[in-house]
Scaffold this active site. Structure first.
Site, PDB file in Angstrom:
ATOM      1  N   GLU A  46       0.806  -1.232   0.000  1.00  0.00           N
ATOM      2  CA  GLU A  46       0.000   0.000   0.000  1.00  0.00           C
ATOM      3  C   GLU A  46       0.833   1.273   0.000  1.00  0.00           C
ATOM      4  O   GLU A  46       0.608   2.177   0.809  1.00  0.00           O
ATOM      5  CB  GLU A  46      -0.977  -0.032   1.188  1.00  0.00           C
ATOM      6  CG  GLU A  46      -1.883  -1.243   1.137  1.00  0.00           C
ATOM      7  CD  GLU A  46      -2.806  -1.381   2.336  1.00  0.00           C
ATOM      8  OE1 GLU A  46      -2.820  -0.505   3.205  1.00  0.00           O
ATOM      9  OE2 GLU A  46      -3.539  -2.395   2.387  1.00  0.00           O
ATOM     10  N   ASP A  54      -1.076  -3.838  -3.372  1.00  0.00           N
ATOM     11  CA  ASP A  54      -1.850  -2.615  -3.107  1.00  0.00           C
ATOM     12  C   ASP A  54      -3.328  -2.863  -3.390  1.00  0.00           C
ATOM     13  O   ASP A  54      -3.693  -3.871  -3.991  1.00  0.00           O
ATOM     14  CB  ASP A  54      -1.339  -1.442  -3.950  1.00  0.00           C
ATOM     15  CG  ASP A  54      -1.402  -0.120  -3.171  1.00  0.00           C
ATOM     16  OD1 ASP A  54      -2.375   0.088  -2.417  1.00  0.00           O
ATOM     17  OD2 ASP A  54      -0.477   0.701  -3.326  1.00  0.00           O
ATOM     18  N   GLU A 110      -6.066 -10.555  -1.735  1.00  0.00           N
ATOM     19  CA  GLU A 110      -6.943 -10.352  -0.563  1.00  0.00           C
ATOM     20  C   GLU A 110      -8.412 -10.289  -0.996  1.00  0.00           C
ATOM     21  O   GLU A 110      -9.184  -9.474  -0.483  1.00  0.00           O
ATOM     22  CB  GLU A 110      -6.553  -9.061   0.175  1.00  0.00           C
ATOM     23  CG  GLU A 110      -5.099  -9.013   0.594  1.00  0.00           C
ATOM     24  CD  GLU A 110      -4.727  -7.783   1.417  1.00  0.00           C
ATOM     25  OE1 GLU A 110      -5.629  -7.076   1.906  1.00  0.00           O
ATOM     26  OE2 GLU A 110      -3.520  -7.534   1.572  1.00  0.00           O
TER      27      GLU A 110
END
Ligand code: G3I
Length: 391
Positions: free
Chosen positions: A169, A220, A289
Site C-alpha cells: 500500500e 496494493d 486479498e
C-alpha cells in the site's frame, strides 16, 4: 458360476456409486468440508493456487475451520500475525510464536505460504521511526531497522515461505504519486533521481538478499478499480524494474464490492500489470486479498437481506471473476488467488468501515456452509440449483 456371481455383486456395488457421481451431491447447501463438496484448490489446480488469510488461533485440529481450510486451499497467509507491530514490538524484541505456528501448520499440510507484510505504513512499530537521540529517526537509522527486520524475519523462514508482500500500500489514494508515510518522509529521494521510491528499492534489495529464492511482491488495493492509482502503481513498479530492483510480481488485493468494478475493468488492470513481464520475464500478478462486499464502501445501511436475487447477483459476480482469473492464468499472467478470510463469520468487513454493519463477502457462510457463489466458482451452471437448495 462363482465368477459370474462375484461380477454381479461388484456391479451391484459400483453401479449406485457411478450414478451418484453423475448426479452430483445430494444437496448444494452443504458444509464446506463435506466429502461431496469439490475442493477449490483441486478445481483450479491447472490454473492457479487458491489460498486464504487465516489466524493461527483459528486452527484447532478437527474444527470446522481446520477441515475447511485443509480441504480447499494450497496457499495460506496470516491476516495479522506476521505484521511488524506484532513481530518486532520494541527494539531487540522479536516474537515468532504465531509465525512459527503458521509455518509449521503450512508445512504439515504441504501448502505454499505468503508472508504478509514487511514494509507498510500501518501495523508497524512506532519505535522504528524514532531516533536514538529523541526526535525522528534519520534515514540511516530507519534503513538499518528495515534491513535488520527483513533479514531476521525472512532469514528465519528462508526456503519455507514461498512469497512475500515486501511493500504494501505505498500508493496514495486521493492525490497522485506515493502515499505520504513515515517511510517517504524519512527516507525520501536518497539517490536524487527525482522520485522517493527509494524505501521500496531498499526493501526489495534487502529481501532478495535475505532469501534469493523467495517470490517478492508489491501489493496494493483499488488497483482493479481506480485507474489513477493503477497508473501510479504501474509507473512506480516499471521505474524500479528498469533500475534492476528485484520485484517478481504485483499483488492486487481486490477488496471489491458486488458488481464493482466491472470484470472488463478488472481484467484490463491484470493485463496492464502483467505486461511488466517485458522487463522481468518471471513477473506475475496475484490476487492477494479477495472479498466481495455486499455494500458500496460507505453505504450506511447495517444489513442486507440475502434474497434469491441478491444471492444470484453475488454468485454470478464471483463466478465471472474466477472465469476471468482462469483466462488470465491461461495467458500466464496470474499464478495465485487468495481470499481475505475463509468464512463470513470472520471477516474484517464486519463492522468496517461502517460500525455495526454485517457483511457476507466470502464463499462460505457463518456456519461454514457453501454459498451459491461457491458453486458458481466451481461451475457457473450450478448457481440456480444452489440457490434453490437454500429454500
Ligand atoms: O491486537 C489488538 C488487540 O490487542 C485489541 O484488543 C483489539 C481491540 O480493537 O485490537 C487488536 O488489533 C486489531 C487487529 O486487526 C488484530 O485483530 C486492530 O484493532 C484492527 O484494526 C486490525 O484490523 C486488521 C487491519 O488489517 C489493520 O489495518 C484486520 O484484521 C485485517 O484484516 C486487515 O488486513 C488488511 C491487510 O493487512 C492489508 N490490506 C487491507 C486489509 C484489510 O484492511
Amino acid at each position: 458360476m462363482r465368477i459370474t456371481v462375484m461380477l454381479l455383486a461388484m456391479l451391484l456395488f459400483f453401479l449406485p456409486l457411478c450414478a451418484r457421481a453423475e448426479e452430483g451431491p445430494s444437496s448444494y447447501h452443504l458444509p464446506a468440508y463435506d466429502d461431496q463438496v469439490p475442493s477449490l484448490r483441486e478445481a483450479y489446480a491447472d490454473f492457479f493456487k487458491v489460498g486464504a488469510a487465516i489466524n493461527t488461533f483459528q486452527l484447532q485440529e478437527g474444527s470446522d475451520f481446520y477441515k475447511t481450510v485443509i480441504k480447499h486451499y494450497n496457499v495460506f497467509v496470516t491476516e495479522n500475525e506476521m505484521k511488524p507491530q506484532y513481530i518486532n514490538p520494541s527494539k531487540g524484541t522479536f516474537s515468532f510464536d504465531a509465525p512459527d505456528r503458521f509455518v509449521a501448520f503450512g508445512e504439515s499440510v504441504g501448502a505454499s505460504l505468503r508472508g504478509h507484510t514487511l514494509v507498510w505504513h500501518n501495523q508497524v512499530p512506532q519505535w522504528w521511526f524514532k531516533g536514538e537521540n529523541g526526535g525522528t529517526a534519520t534515514s540511516e537509522e530507519l534503513l538499518a531497522r528495515m534491513e535488520e527486520y527483513i533479514s531476521t524475519v525472512m532469514g528465519r523462514y528462508k526456503g519455507r515461505i514461498h512469497t512475500w508482500d515486501v511493500v504494501n500500500e505505498a500508493i496514495s489514494d486521493g492525490s497522485s504519486g506515493l502515499r505520504d508515510s513515515d517511510w517517504v518522509r524519512i527516507i525520501g529521494d536518497l539517490d536524487g533521481d527525482g522520485n522517493a521510491y527509494d524505501f521500496m528499492e531498499y526493501a526489495f534489495r534487502y529481501a532478495r538478499e535475505a532469501d534469493p529464492d523467495a517470490q517478492l511482491i508489491i501489493n496494493d488495493y483499488s488497483l482493479e478499480s481506480d485507474s489513477r492509482k493503477l497508473n501510479d502503481f504501474y509507473t512506480a513498479v516499471r521505474t524500479m524494474l528498469e533500475k534492476g530492483v528485484p520485484i517478481d510480481g504485483a499483488g492486487i488485493q481486490a477488496h471489491v464490492s458486488l458488481g464493482y468494478p466491472s470484470i472488463a475493468t478488472f481484467e484490463q488492470a491484470i493485463e496492464k500489470l502483467a505486461s511488466l513481464k517485458e522487463l522481468n520475464p518471471s513477473f506475475t500478478v496475484q490476487i492477494t486479498e479477495l472479498d466481495v462486499s455486499l455494500f458500496a464502501w460507505n453505504d450506511q445501511s447495517k444489513t442486507k437481506e440475502m434474497t434469491p436475487e441478491l444471492q444470484q447477483k453475488f454468485a454470478e459476480y464471483y463466478a465471472d471473476l474466477f472465469t476471468m482469473f482462469k483466462r488470465q492464468a491461461e495467458k500466464g499472467n496470474l499464478d495465485m488467488v487468495v481470499t481475505w478470510g475463509v468464512f463470513d463469520g470472520s471477516s474484517w468487513l464486519d463492522g468496517f468501515p461502517v460500525s455495526g454493519r454485517t457483511n457476507a463477502p466470502l464463499l462460505f457462510d457463518r456456519s461454514f456452509m457453501t454459498k451459491p457463489a461457491f458453486w458458481g466458482v466451481i461451475d457457473p451452471a450450478l448457481i440456480p440449483e444452489a440457490i434453490a437448495a437454500l429454500e
